[in-house]
Enzyme design. Sequence first.
Site, PDB file in Angstrom:
ATOM      1  N   ASN A 135      24.792  -8.958 -69.826  1.00  0.00           N
ATOM      2  CA  ASN A 135      23.949  -7.821 -69.423  1.00  0.00           C
ATOM      3  C   ASN A 135      23.109  -8.151 -68.175  1.00  0.00           C
ATOM      4  O   ASN A 135      22.198  -7.410 -67.826  1.00  0.00           O
ATOM      5  CB  ASN A 135      23.033  -7.402 -70.580  1.00  0.00           C
ATOM      6  CG  ASN A 135      22.041  -8.499 -70.987  1.00  0.00           C
ATOM      7  OD1 ASN A 135      21.996  -9.559 -70.361  1.00  0.00           O
ATOM      8  ND2 ASN A 135      21.258  -8.251 -72.009  1.00  0.00           N
ATOM      9  N   GLU A 142      15.486 -10.244 -70.157  1.00  0.00           N
ATOM     10  CA  GLU A 142      16.426  -9.169 -70.449  1.00  0.00           C
ATOM     11  C   GLU A 142      16.221  -8.002 -69.477  1.00  0.00           C
ATOM     12  O   GLU A 142      15.172  -7.915 -68.822  1.00  0.00           O
ATOM     13  CB  GLU A 142      16.196  -8.688 -71.890  1.00  0.00           C
ATOM     14  CG  GLU A 142      16.350  -9.775 -72.946  1.00  0.00           C
ATOM     15  CD  GLU A 142      17.813 -10.137 -73.245  1.00  0.00           C
ATOM     16  OE1 GLU A 142      18.700  -9.814 -72.431  1.00  0.00           O
ATOM     17  OE2 GLU A 142      18.064 -10.739 -74.301  1.00  0.00           O
TER      18      GLU A 142
END
Length: 243
Positions: A135, A142
């Site tokens: 990702n 993140e």
Amino acid sequence: MKIIVCKSKEEVAKEAAKFVIDLVKEKNDCILGLATGSTPLGLYNELINDYNENGTSYKNVTTFNLDEYVGIDPSHEQSYHTYMQSNLFDKIDIKQDNVNLPNAVGDLEANAKEYETRIKEAGGIDLQILGIGSNGHIAFNEPGEDFESVTRVIELMESTRNDNSIFFESLDEVPTHAISMGIKSIMGASKILLLATGEGKADAINKMINGEVDESLPASVLQRHNDTILILDEDAARKLDCK
Ligand code: F6R
């Protein structure tokens, strides 16, 4: 960003090892930033082989790891402490006092702050090794994390827990939180080597190089770093032409 595409993941490891070994030879008290996960295993093997065959010494080298899981003991077989000991530190002559990983037991906020200070007091990282999540995460930063972030406690995304569940007996056992260096901490390194192998990384690699610099893809921030080298195998580089 400079991009090196290698034929195989074994070549990625060899190529990356050259940068580390050259630096350690040139500056024997250098500060290395290290990553865990599947990707750097080949690199660590190359460093161990070189240590055994050529005696490159790590006696004066200091290391800082990117991250550690919260909620498992450092002695747990899947902790990053254990990973680093068994995949590198136990097999070279580095001093235990010179290795640093975030302490994810006790007062987590205080430990994270102290880790950031320790990196600064050591003089900053000369060479940072990075992997990349499917990702686009770097360390455990993140998508959506602030580019100004420093070492702190982070909640792991479900996709990252899924990716990492291969190392645990079940998804339930994968920790939900980690202490991770931030994007700003990583950007402070003088030189960055990002390694990526396998098709699963191809999309993230294409977006980090050809996409906008945006917090939705944390690795894209590396477009702003003035000495980043990407070392990719052909599978990870597969989507690079389709802009
Ligand atoms: C590890 C780390 C992570 C990994 C990334 C890729 O310290 O910070 O960002 O680099 O999740 O993991 P692998 O190499 O297992 O695909």
